[in-house]
Design an enzyme around this catalytic site. Structure first.
Site, PDB file in Angstrom:
ATOM      1  N   SER A   1     -23.027  -0.061 -37.781  1.00 29.23           N
ATOM      2  CA  SER A   1     -23.266   1.310 -38.250  1.00 29.23           C
ATOM      3  C   SER A   1     -23.822   2.142 -37.092  1.00 29.23           C
ATOM      4  CB  SER A   1     -24.246   1.305 -39.418  1.00 29.23           C
ATOM      5  OG  SER A   1     -23.704   0.608 -40.516  1.00 29.23           O
TER       6      SER A   1
ATOM      7  N   ARG B   1     -35.417   1.636 -40.171  1.00 26.84           N
ATOM      8  CA  ARG B   1     -34.781   1.399 -38.871  1.00 26.84           C
ATOM      9  C   ARG B   1     -35.669   1.822 -37.706  1.00 26.84           C
ATOM     10  NH1 ARG B   1     -32.942  -0.641 -42.316  1.00 26.84           N
ATOM     11  NH2 ARG B   1     -30.817  -0.734 -43.103  1.00 26.84           N
TER      12      ARG B   1
ATOM     13  N   GLU C   1     -27.926   5.213 -34.176  1.00 30.01           N
ATOM     14  CA  GLU C   1     -28.767   4.019 -34.356  1.00 30.01           C
ATOM     15  C   GLU C   1     -28.839   3.144 -33.114  1.00 30.01           C
ATOM     16  OE1 GLU C   1     -29.086   0.165 -37.368  1.00 30.01           O
ATOM     17  OE2 GLU C   1     -28.089   1.988 -38.021  1.00 30.01           O
TER      18      GLU C   1
END
Length: 371
Positions: free
Chosen positions: A244, A162, A363
Protein backbone atom coordinates in the site's frame (compact mmCIF):
# COMPACT_ATOMS: atom_id res chain seq x y z
CA UNK A 1 33.03 -6.50 -3.03
CA UNK A 2 30.93 -4.66 -5.61
CA UNK A 3 28.09 -2.76 -4.01
CA UNK A 4 24.66 -3.93 -5.14
CA UNK A 5 22.08 -1.66 -6.66
CA UNK A 6 19.25 -0.76 -4.33
CA UNK A 7 16.95 -2.11 -7.04
CA UNK A 8 18.30 -5.55 -6.10
CA UNK A 9 17.52 -5.03 -2.39
CA UNK A 10 13.97 -3.69 -2.64
CA UNK A 11 10.62 -5.16 -3.64
CA UNK A 12 9.82 -2.21 -5.93
CA UNK A 13 13.08 -3.04 -7.78
CA UNK A 14 14.18 0.57 -8.28
CA UNK A 15 17.19 2.50 -7.08
CA UNK A 16 20.81 3.03 -8.04
CA UNK A 17 24.05 1.78 -6.45
CA UNK A 18 25.21 2.16 -2.86
CA UNK A 19 28.57 3.88 -2.50
CA UNK A 20 29.38 1.70 0.51
CA UNK A 21 27.56 -1.52 1.39
CA UNK A 22 27.71 -3.67 4.53
CA UNK A 23 25.75 -6.86 5.08
CA UNK A 24 25.43 -7.19 8.87
CA UNK A 25 24.51 -10.65 10.18
CA UNK A 26 25.00 -10.01 13.91
CA UNK A 27 23.93 -7.26 16.28
CA UNK A 28 27.58 -6.33 16.77
CA UNK A 29 28.06 -6.04 13.02
CA UNK A 30 25.01 -3.76 12.73
CA UNK A 31 26.28 -1.47 15.49
CA UNK A 32 29.84 -1.44 14.14
CA UNK A 33 28.69 -0.63 10.60
CA UNK A 34 26.45 2.22 11.71
CA UNK A 35 28.94 3.62 14.24
CA UNK A 36 31.77 3.36 11.71
CA UNK A 37 29.81 5.28 9.09
CA UNK A 38 28.84 7.90 11.66
CA UNK A 39 32.47 8.31 12.72
CA UNK A 40 33.49 8.78 9.08
CA UNK A 41 30.76 11.33 8.52
CA UNK A 42 28.96 9.19 5.93
CA UNK A 43 25.16 9.13 5.64
CA UNK A 44 23.52 5.84 6.65
CA UNK A 45 20.63 4.01 5.02
CA UNK A 46 19.23 0.89 6.67
CA UNK A 47 17.76 -1.86 4.51
CA UNK A 48 16.01 -4.96 5.76
CA UNK A 49 13.61 -6.71 3.40
CA UNK A 50 13.37 -3.58 1.25
CA UNK A 51 9.58 -3.80 1.12
CA UNK A 52 8.93 -0.25 2.34
CA UNK A 53 11.72 1.62 0.55
CA UNK A 54 12.06 3.56 -2.67
CA UNK A 55 15.55 4.89 -3.37
CA UNK A 56 16.58 7.36 -6.04
CA UNK A 57 17.90 6.28 -9.42
CA UNK A 58 21.20 8.01 -8.59
CA UNK A 59 21.69 5.60 -5.71
CA UNK A 60 22.89 6.38 -2.20
CA UNK A 61 26.16 8.22 -1.58
CA UNK A 62 26.72 6.95 1.96
CA UNK A 63 26.72 3.54 3.63
CA UNK A 64 23.88 1.09 3.11
CA UNK A 65 23.65 -1.27 6.09
CA UNK A 66 21.78 -4.41 5.13
CA UNK A 67 20.36 -5.77 8.39
CA UNK A 68 20.45 -9.56 8.00
CA UNK A 69 20.38 -10.75 11.63
CA UNK A 70 18.14 -13.73 12.38
CA UNK A 71 16.85 -15.60 15.39
CA UNK A 72 13.90 -16.07 17.74
CA UNK A 73 14.45 -16.62 21.46
CA UNK A 74 11.93 -17.46 24.19
CA UNK A 75 12.56 -15.24 27.21
CA UNK A 76 9.64 -16.33 29.40
CA UNK A 77 6.56 -18.50 29.19
CA UNK A 78 3.62 -19.57 31.28
CA UNK A 79 0.21 -21.14 30.80
CA UNK A 80 -1.16 -18.01 29.14
CA UNK A 81 1.57 -17.14 26.67
CA UNK A 82 5.18 -16.44 25.85
CA UNK A 83 7.60 -13.54 25.60
CA UNK A 84 9.71 -13.80 22.45
CA UNK A 85 12.73 -11.75 21.42
CA UNK A 86 13.21 -11.59 17.66
CA UNK A 87 16.27 -10.26 15.84
CA UNK A 88 15.64 -7.21 13.66
CA UNK A 89 16.63 -8.90 10.41
CA UNK A 90 14.43 -11.96 10.90
CA UNK A 91 11.92 -12.26 8.04
CA UNK A 92 8.54 -11.18 9.37
CA UNK A 93 6.35 -13.77 7.70
CA UNK A 94 8.66 -16.56 8.85
CA UNK A 95 8.00 -15.39 12.40
CA UNK A 96 4.23 -15.29 11.86
CA UNK A 97 4.22 -18.79 10.37
CA UNK A 98 6.27 -20.10 13.29
CA UNK A 99 4.11 -18.65 16.06
CA UNK A 100 0.87 -19.75 14.38
CA UNK A 101 2.26 -23.29 14.13
CA UNK A 102 3.20 -23.08 17.81
CA UNK A 103 -0.34 -22.08 18.83
CA UNK A 104 0.47 -18.47 19.71
CA UNK A 105 -2.03 -15.72 18.88
CA UNK A 106 -1.66 -12.01 18.35
CA UNK A 107 -0.02 -11.46 14.95
CA UNK A 108 -1.79 -14.03 12.74
CA UNK A 109 -3.69 -11.35 10.78
CA UNK A 110 -0.30 -9.86 9.82
CA UNK A 111 0.52 -12.90 7.69
CA UNK A 112 2.09 -12.37 4.28
CA UNK A 113 3.55 -8.94 4.99
CA UNK A 114 7.02 -8.78 3.44
CA UNK A 115 10.07 -7.32 5.15
CA UNK A 116 11.85 -7.85 8.43
CA UNK A 117 10.79 -7.83 12.06
CA UNK A 118 12.86 -4.77 12.97
CA UNK A 119 10.85 -2.61 10.58
CA UNK A 120 7.51 -3.46 12.17
CA UNK A 121 7.66 -1.19 15.24
CA UNK A 122 8.98 1.73 13.20
CA UNK A 123 5.91 1.77 10.97
CA UNK A 124 3.57 0.21 13.54
CA UNK A 125 2.81 -2.31 10.84
CA UNK A 126 -0.82 -3.34 10.69
CA UNK A 127 -3.37 -5.12 8.53
CA UNK A 128 -6.80 -6.73 8.83
CA UNK A 129 -7.49 -5.25 12.24
CA UNK A 130 -4.17 -6.02 13.94
CA UNK A 131 -1.13 -3.82 14.62
CA UNK A 132 2.19 -4.84 16.08
CA UNK A 133 1.62 -2.22 18.80
CA UNK A 134 -0.90 -4.64 20.32
CA UNK A 135 1.76 -7.26 21.10
CA UNK A 136 5.11 -5.44 21.34
CA UNK A 137 6.47 -5.34 24.88
CA UNK A 138 9.92 -3.82 24.25
CA UNK A 139 12.24 -2.68 21.48
CA UNK A 140 16.01 -2.74 21.83
CA UNK A 141 17.88 -0.24 19.65
CA UNK A 142 21.24 1.43 19.09
CA UNK A 143 21.06 5.16 19.87
CA UNK A 144 23.38 6.80 17.35
CA UNK A 145 23.40 10.13 19.16
CA UNK A 146 24.21 8.73 22.59
CA UNK A 147 26.36 5.84 21.36
CA UNK A 148 24.64 3.17 23.44
CA UNK A 149 21.97 0.49 23.36
CA UNK A 150 18.57 1.67 24.63
CA UNK A 151 15.30 -0.08 25.35
CA UNK A 152 11.88 1.38 24.58
CA UNK A 153 8.59 0.49 26.23
CA UNK A 154 5.34 0.73 24.25
CA UNK A 155 4.62 4.04 25.99
CA UNK A 156 7.97 5.44 24.90
CA UNK A 157 7.40 4.23 21.35
CA UNK A 158 4.25 6.43 21.14
CA UNK A 159 2.50 4.19 18.64
CA UNK A 160 -0.26 5.54 16.42
CA UNK A 161 -1.65 4.67 12.99
CA UNK A 162 1.38 3.63 10.86
CA UNK A 163 3.59 5.77 13.06
CA UNK A 164 5.88 5.69 16.08
CA UNK A 165 8.54 7.72 17.84
CA UNK A 166 11.10 5.62 15.96
CA UNK A 167 9.64 6.67 12.62
CA UNK A 168 9.50 10.32 13.62
CA UNK A 169 13.20 10.10 14.47
CA UNK A 170 14.05 8.88 10.96
CA UNK A 171 15.12 11.32 8.25
CA UNK A 172 15.52 10.13 4.63
CA UNK A 173 15.74 6.52 5.75
CA UNK A 174 18.41 7.28 8.35
CA UNK A 175 17.10 6.65 11.88
CA UNK A 176 18.47 7.99 15.12
CA UNK A 177 17.58 4.66 16.75
CA UNK A 178 18.60 1.48 14.90
CA UNK A 179 16.33 -1.40 15.92
CA UNK A 180 18.31 -4.47 17.01
CA UNK A 181 15.58 -6.72 18.43
CA UNK A 182 11.86 -6.67 19.22
CA UNK A 183 10.05 -8.45 22.07
CA UNK A 184 6.50 -9.71 21.57
CA UNK A 185 4.07 -11.07 24.14
CA UNK A 186 1.74 -13.60 22.52
CA UNK A 187 -1.15 -15.62 23.94
CA UNK A 188 -1.51 -19.39 23.86
CA UNK A 189 -4.56 -20.88 22.22
CA UNK A 190 -5.89 -22.72 19.21
CA UNK A 191 -7.96 -19.69 18.20
CA UNK A 192 -6.99 -16.25 17.00
CA UNK A 193 -7.20 -12.94 18.75
CA UNK A 194 -10.62 -11.29 18.21
CA UNK A 195 -11.13 -10.58 14.50
CA UNK A 196 -11.61 -6.83 14.12
CA UNK A 197 -11.73 -6.42 10.33
CA UNK A 198 -15.04 -6.83 8.56
CA UNK A 199 -13.74 -8.32 5.30
CA UNK A 200 -11.70 -10.92 7.18
CA UNK A 201 -14.57 -11.75 9.53
CA UNK A 202 -16.91 -12.32 6.57
CA UNK A 203 -14.43 -14.63 4.84
CA UNK A 204 -14.00 -16.57 8.08
CA UNK A 205 -17.74 -16.75 8.72
CA UNK A 206 -17.52 -15.14 12.16
CA UNK A 207 -18.86 -11.94 13.68
CA UNK A 208 -16.54 -8.98 14.09
CA UNK A 209 -14.96 -9.55 17.51
CA UNK A 210 -15.25 -13.32 17.17
CA UNK A 211 -12.40 -15.80 16.90
CA UNK A 212 -11.37 -18.49 14.43
CA UNK A 213 -8.67 -21.20 14.34
CA UNK A 214 -5.20 -19.65 14.04
CA UNK A 215 -4.20 -21.59 10.93
CA UNK A 216 -7.45 -20.74 9.19
CA UNK A 217 -6.97 -17.04 9.90
CA UNK A 218 -3.45 -17.15 8.48
CA UNK A 219 -4.54 -19.02 5.35
CA UNK A 220 -7.46 -16.65 4.80
CA UNK A 221 -5.29 -13.55 5.19
CA UNK A 222 -2.72 -14.97 2.76
CA UNK A 223 -5.50 -15.61 0.23
CA UNK A 224 -6.90 -12.10 0.67
CA UNK A 225 -3.46 -10.54 0.25
CA UNK A 226 -2.62 -12.69 -2.78
CA UNK A 227 -5.87 -11.60 -4.42
CA UNK A 228 -4.70 -8.00 -4.07
CA UNK A 229 -1.16 -8.70 -5.30
CA UNK A 230 0.21 -8.16 -1.79
CA UNK A 231 2.16 -11.43 -1.44
CA UNK A 232 5.54 -11.43 -3.17
CA UNK A 233 5.59 -13.48 -6.37
CA UNK A 234 8.49 -13.04 -8.84
CA UNK A 235 6.18 -14.07 -11.70
CA UNK A 236 3.56 -11.41 -10.87
CA UNK A 237 4.44 -7.81 -11.75
CA UNK A 238 1.64 -6.62 -9.46
CA UNK A 239 3.83 -7.61 -6.51
CA UNK A 240 6.80 -5.45 -7.57
CA UNK A 241 5.77 -2.67 -5.23
CA UNK A 242 5.97 -1.41 -1.67
CA UNK A 243 2.49 -2.72 -0.93
CA UNK A 244 0.00 0.00 0.00
CA UNK A 245 1.67 3.21 -1.18
CA UNK A 246 -0.68 5.68 0.54
CA UNK A 247 -1.99 5.53 4.09
CA UNK A 248 -5.70 5.80 4.77
CA UNK A 249 -6.23 9.48 5.61
CA UNK A 250 -7.34 10.28 9.15
CA UNK A 251 -9.20 13.56 9.39
CA UNK A 252 -11.24 15.53 11.93
CA UNK A 253 -14.72 14.05 11.97
CA UNK A 254 -16.26 17.48 11.41
CA UNK A 255 -13.71 18.60 8.82
CA UNK A 256 -14.58 16.60 5.71
CA UNK A 257 -16.59 19.37 4.09
CA UNK A 258 -18.94 18.64 1.23
CA UNK A 259 -16.44 17.18 -1.26
CA UNK A 260 -16.26 13.69 0.25
CA UNK A 261 -19.64 12.07 -0.48
CA UNK A 262 -21.68 10.36 2.20
CA UNK A 263 -21.24 6.97 0.52
CA UNK A 264 -17.45 7.12 0.88
CA UNK A 265 -16.38 4.45 3.38
CA UNK A 266 -15.62 5.77 6.84
CA UNK A 267 -13.95 3.78 9.59
CA UNK A 268 -13.60 4.44 13.32
CA UNK A 269 -10.24 5.55 14.62
CA UNK A 270 -9.00 3.92 17.81
CA UNK A 271 -5.96 4.44 20.01
CA UNK A 272 -3.43 1.68 20.78
CA UNK A 273 -5.64 0.38 23.58
CA UNK A 274 -8.56 0.04 21.16
CA UNK A 275 -10.50 3.02 22.53
CA UNK A 276 -12.44 4.90 19.83
CA UNK A 277 -11.52 8.52 19.09
CA UNK A 278 -14.86 10.19 18.44
CA UNK A 279 -13.36 13.35 16.92
CA UNK A 280 -11.47 11.52 14.15
CA UNK A 281 -12.51 9.49 11.12
CA UNK A 282 -10.51 7.30 8.75
CA UNK A 283 -11.24 7.28 5.03
CA UNK A 284 -10.30 4.61 2.50
CA UNK A 285 -7.39 5.75 0.32
CA UNK A 286 -8.22 2.97 -2.17
CA UNK A 287 -11.83 4.22 -2.50
CA UNK A 288 -10.69 7.82 -3.00
CA UNK A 289 -8.18 6.79 -5.67
CA UNK A 290 -10.69 4.64 -7.54
CA UNK A 291 -13.48 7.19 -7.41
CA UNK A 292 -11.15 9.99 -8.49
CA UNK A 293 -10.93 8.11 -11.78
CA UNK A 294 -7.79 6.03 -11.24
CA UNK A 295 -8.86 2.47 -11.96
CA UNK A 296 -6.80 -0.65 -11.38
CA UNK A 297 -3.96 -0.77 -13.90
CA UNK A 298 -3.93 2.99 -14.52
CA UNK A 299 -0.60 3.80 -16.13
CA UNK A 300 -0.61 0.84 -18.50
CA UNK A 301 -1.05 1.44 -22.24
CA UNK A 302 -4.69 1.97 -23.10
CA UNK A 303 -5.73 3.15 -19.62
CA UNK A 304 -7.26 6.55 -19.00
CA UNK A 305 -8.72 8.63 -16.19
CA UNK A 306 -11.80 10.01 -17.93
CA UNK A 307 -12.82 12.13 -14.95
CA UNK A 308 -9.58 14.14 -15.09
CA UNK A 309 -8.74 13.63 -18.75
CA UNK A 310 -5.44 11.81 -18.08
CA UNK A 311 -3.83 9.25 -20.36
CA UNK A 312 -2.34 6.48 -18.22
CA UNK A 313 0.65 5.57 -20.38
CA UNK A 314 1.65 9.24 -20.67
CA UNK A 315 2.54 9.33 -16.96
CA UNK A 316 5.49 6.90 -17.08
CA UNK A 317 5.47 5.27 -20.49
CA UNK A 318 3.66 2.20 -19.16
CA UNK A 319 6.66 1.27 -17.02
CA UNK A 320 4.85 2.09 -13.75
CA UNK A 321 1.17 1.56 -13.07
CA UNK A 322 -1.36 0.96 -10.35
CA UNK A 323 -1.68 -2.73 -9.62
CA UNK A 324 -4.23 -4.53 -11.76
CA UNK A 325 -5.55 -6.04 -8.52
CA UNK A 326 -5.57 -3.13 -6.06
CA UNK A 327 -5.47 0.64 -6.56
CA UNK A 328 -3.30 1.27 -3.48
CA UNK A 329 -0.19 -0.41 -4.91
CA UNK A 330 2.12 1.41 -7.34
CA UNK A 331 3.93 -1.24 -9.34
CA UNK A 332 7.06 -1.61 -11.46
CA UNK A 333 5.86 -3.22 -14.67
CA UNK A 334 9.43 -3.91 -15.79
CA UNK A 335 12.16 -1.34 -16.36
CA UNK A 336 10.56 1.35 -14.22
CA UNK A 337 12.77 3.94 -12.54
CA UNK A 338 12.22 5.53 -9.17
CA UNK A 339 11.18 8.70 -10.99
CA UNK A 340 8.57 6.72 -12.95
CA UNK A 341 7.02 5.60 -9.65
CA UNK A 342 7.21 9.12 -8.25
CA UNK A 343 5.52 10.54 -11.36
CA UNK A 344 2.68 8.05 -10.93
CA UNK A 345 2.43 8.80 -7.20
CA UNK A 346 2.25 12.54 -7.82
CA UNK A 347 -0.41 12.10 -10.49
CA UNK A 348 -2.60 10.02 -8.18
CA UNK A 349 -2.02 12.24 -5.13
CA UNK A 350 -2.80 15.44 -7.06
CA UNK A 351 -5.83 13.88 -8.72
CA UNK A 352 -7.38 12.83 -5.41
CA UNK A 353 -6.71 16.29 -3.99
CA UNK A 354 -8.35 17.91 -7.01
CA UNK A 355 -11.50 15.77 -6.80
CA UNK A 356 -11.97 15.40 -3.03
CA UNK A 357 -9.71 17.96 -1.37
CA UNK A 358 -7.96 15.18 0.57
CA UNK A 359 -4.16 15.02 0.61
CA UNK A 360 -2.87 11.46 0.48
CA UNK A 361 0.36 10.73 2.36
CA UNK A 362 2.95 8.24 1.10
CA UNK A 363 3.65 5.28 3.40
CA UNK A 364 7.06 4.00 2.21
CA UNK A 365 10.42 5.53 3.06
CA UNK A 366 11.50 7.57 0.04
CA UNK A 367 15.20 8.41 -0.21
CA UNK A 368 16.85 10.85 -2.60
CA UNK A 369 13.65 11.73 -4.44
CA UNK A 370 10.15 12.83 -3.49
CA UNK A 371 6.49 12.54 -4.34
Amino acid sequence: MTSPRLADLTTAAVGGPARHYVRAETERAVVDAVAGADAAGRPVLLVGGGSNLIAADAGFGGTVVHVATRGVRTLAEDADGVLLEVQAGHPWDELVARVVADGLAGIEALSGIPGTTGATPVQNVGAYGQEVAQTIELVRAWDRREGRVRTFSPEELEFSYRDSALKRGTVDGSPRHVVLAVRFRLCRGADSAPVRYGELARRLGVEVGGRAPLGRVRDTVLALRAGKGMVLDPADRDTYSTGSFFTNPILPADGLGGRVPAEAPRFPVVDVAGRPLADRVKLSAAWLIDHAGFAKGFGLPGTRNELLGLDGAAVAGGRAALSTKHTLALTNRGGASAEDLMALARTVRDGVAAVYGVELVAEPVIVGTSV
